[in-house]
Design a protein around this motif. Structure first.
Motif, short mmCIF file in Angstrom:
data_model
loop_
_atom_site.label_atom_id
_atom_site.label_comp_id
_atom_site.label_asym_id
_atom_site.label_seq_id
_atom_site.Cartn_x
_atom_site.Cartn_y
_atom_site.Cartn_z
N ASP A 57 -0.18 16.91 1.07
CA ASP A 57 -0.84 16.13 2.11
C ASP A 57 -2.27 15.77 1.67
O ASP A 57 -3.02 16.66 1.25
N ALA A 79 -1.50 6.36 3.11
CA ALA A 79 -1.76 6.00 4.51
C ALA A 79 -0.43 5.93 5.24
O ALA A 79 0.63 5.81 4.64
N THR A 96 -3.52 11.01 8.75
CA THR A 96 -3.51 10.59 7.34
C THR A 96 -4.64 9.60 7.04
O THR A 96 -5.38 9.76 6.06
N SER A 119 -7.72 -0.77 1.33
CA SER A 119 -7.61 -1.05 2.77
C SER A 119 -7.01 -2.44 3.01
O SER A 119 -6.51 -3.09 2.10
P1 NAD Z 1 3.67 2.70 2.16
O1 NAD Z 1 3.87 3.09 3.58
O2 NAD Z 1 4.77 2.01 1.45
O3 NAD Z 1 3.25 3.97 1.29
C1 NAD Z 1 2.35 4.93 1.75
C2 NAD Z 1 2.48 6.16 0.87
O4 NAD Z 1 1.55 7.14 1.34
C3 NAD Z 1 3.87 6.80 0.91
O5 NAD Z 1 4.30 7.13 -0.38
C4 NAD Z 1 3.67 8.06 1.75
O6 NAD Z 1 4.56 9.11 1.43
C5 NAD Z 1 2.23 8.39 1.42
N1 NAD Z 1 1.61 9.22 2.48
C6 NAD Z 1 1.65 9.01 3.81
N2 NAD Z 1 1.01 10.01 4.45
C7 NAD Z 1 0.53 10.85 3.49
C8 NAD Z 1 -0.23 12.04 3.53
N3 NAD Z 1 -0.62 12.61 4.68
N4 NAD Z 1 -0.55 12.61 2.35
C9 NAD Z 1 -0.17 12.08 1.18
N5 NAD Z 1 0.57 10.96 1.09
C10 NAD Z 1 0.91 10.34 2.23
O7 NAD Z 1 2.35 1.80 2.17
P2 NAD Z 1 1.89 0.60 1.23
O8 NAD Z 1 2.34 -0.66 1.83
O9 NAD Z 1 2.20 0.92 -0.18
O10 NAD Z 1 0.30 0.67 1.46
C11 NAD Z 1 -0.54 1.40 0.58
C12 NAD Z 1 -1.98 1.20 0.99
O11 NAD Z 1 -2.30 -0.19 0.95
C13 NAD Z 1 -2.30 1.65 2.41
O12 NAD Z 1 -3.57 2.25 2.41
C14 NAD Z 1 -2.31 0.37 3.23
O13 NAD Z 1 -3.15 0.47 4.34
C15 NAD Z 1 -2.84 -0.60 2.19
N6 NAD Z 1 -2.46 -2.01 2.39
C16 NAD Z 1 -1.15 -2.37 2.50
C17 NAD Z 1 -0.79 -3.71 2.62
C18 NAD Z 1 0.64 -4.16 2.72
O14 NAD Z 1 0.90 -5.34 2.94
N7 NAD Z 1 1.63 -3.29 2.57
C19 NAD Z 1 -1.80 -4.68 2.65
C20 NAD Z 1 -3.14 -4.28 2.54
C21 NAD Z 1 -3.45 -2.94 2.40
#
Ligand code: NAD
Ligand code: TDX
Length: 331
Positions: A57, A79, A96, A119
């Motif tokens: 975590d 996240a 988280t 972000s």
């Molecule tokens: P995702 O949900 O696919 O992946 C998130 C990862 O974080 C997962 O592997 C999960 O297991 C891990 N996680 C969650 N809680 C956790 C914890 N407490 N401790 C450790 N690991 C933990 O998300 P994503 O789409 O890959 O997004 C990644 C980042 O990019 C995030 O910060 C999100 O805010 C940011 N973001 C995403 C987008 C998008 O379009 N997907 C756009 C801009 C920014």
């Protein structure tokens, strides 16, 4: 470089690790990931020999302290990320996104380690439909949802730790990503896999809401540029001029999958649904020389559809659970 990547088993983090292993094979990459429903070991299988995966975590202060102490830089992707889940149950987002980021900040402060915090553009709230306004680094924060408010809180913590403690951190706020390994709860993979499993795609409301789409590899190449040459304390907006309304995206998917353009359902709209996002990424392009490569959205979408066709073993086991949850919410 010894790189710690939080959330590296999720969508964007795993794609980041894949490309990092290719472009900087001399790096030592450690992934810290809680492997929640959104993270999977399989997403890192193609690079498993080159990466150390620690299941844990990001809010576990002892574990994070130990891993940060061994790193030269941290890229913080971890996240809770899905707006609809945040509306149903905000608590994990507080844990988280806010406590997790605080925990990372305290560790990089203690060990004087460089941080890049990943972000979203959702921290700025939304723009009017039909306007030509775009988000810039100076747009005031105005988040709408439990998800975006926790991301905004995290960004503000990073800014305060830079100013108060001299932490060497950069922030990037990116628009909507698409590409391989995106969880099937999200808009584009949900619709592709609905078609592939004989379900009808689901559009919230009228489908007029606009998102600014960017291929995940372009997001990650920007993160690489910022990590290498970004100025500590700065915020960079990442976007690839990919504005499209949801109905247009859905109809493009249907056409690329040889379906009738009206073969979808309108479902209950999202509460507080942000109308439009649009990014002005001029400073990133001018100062760091970044340019997106995947600017042909239809080509990117076609490749993404093909990836989901070829990788049902990855997403298939999650699909029924995700759709059952949506059905409970009338979506
Ligand atoms: P995702 O949900 O696919 O992946 C998130 C990862 O974080 C997962 O592997 C999960 O297991 C891990 N996680 C969650 N809680 C956790 C914890 N407490 N401790 C450790 N690991 C933990 O998300 P994503 O789409 O890959 O997004 C990644 C980042 O990019 C995030 O910060 C999100 O805010 C940011 N973001 C995403 C987008 C998008 O379009 N997907 C756009 C801009 C920014
Ligand atoms: O089934 C659906 N039907 C639909 O019309 C789903 C899942 C979504 N939508 C709409 C809602 C949005 O207007 O499509 C748009 C995109 O939805 P999501 O994929 O849930 O993305 P969004 O809410 O825009 O947020 C995404 O981009 C910013 C990521 O999930 C965030 O983590 C990121 O910060």
């Amino acid at each position: 470089m010894r790189l710690l990547v939080t959330g590296g088993a999720g969508f964007i983090g795993a794609n980041f690790v894949h490309s990092r292993v290719r472009t900087a094979p001399q790096d030592r990459v450690t992934v810290l990931d809680a492997l929640t429903y959104a993270g999977s070991r399989e997403a890192l299988a193609p690079v498993e020999d080159a990466v150390r995966l620690i299941e844990g975590d990001v809010a576990d202060a002892d574990l994070v302290d130990k891993l940060v102490a061994e790193a030269d830089a941290v890229v913080h992707f971890a996240a809770e990320t899905h707006v609809d889940n945040a509306l149903a149950d905000p608590e994990p987002f507080l844990h988280t996104n806010v406590v997790g980021t605080f925990t990372v900040l305290e560790a990089v402060r203690r060990h004087r380690v460089r941080l890049h915090h990943v972000s979203t553009d959702e921290v700025y709230g939304d723009l009017e439909l039909g306007s030509t306004q775009r988000f810039t680094e100076s747009t005031p924060y105005n988040p709408s949802s439990p998800y975006s408010s926790t991301k905004a809180a995290a960004d503000l913590l990073v800014r305060a730790w830079v100013r108060s403690y001299g932490v060497r951190a950069t922030i990037s706020n990116c628009s909507n990503n698409y590409g391989p390994y995106q969880h099937v709860e999200k808009f584009i993979p949900r619709q592709i896999t609905n078609v592939l499993t004989g379900r009808r795609p689901k559009l919230y409301g009228s489908g007029a809401n606009v998102r600014d789409w960017i291929h995940v590899d372009d997001h990650n190449s920007a993160v690489e540029r910022i990590l290498a040459d970004g100025q500590p304390g700065r915020t960079y907006l990442i976007g690839a001029d990919g504005e499209r309304d949801n109905l247009t995206v859905l109809r493009t998917i249907l056409r690329l999958m040889d379906r009738d353009p009206d073969d979808f359902d309108h479902v209950t709209d999202r509460a507080g649904h942000d109308l439009r996002y649009a990014i002005d990424s001029t400073p990133l392009r001018q100062e760091l020389g970044w340019t997106p490569r995947h600017t042909d959205f239809e080509a990117g979408l076609r490749a993404t559809i093909q990836w989901y066709r070829d990788n049902e073993s990855w997403w298939g086991p999650m699909k029924d659970t995700v759709e059952a949850k949506y059905a409970e919410r009338g979506q």
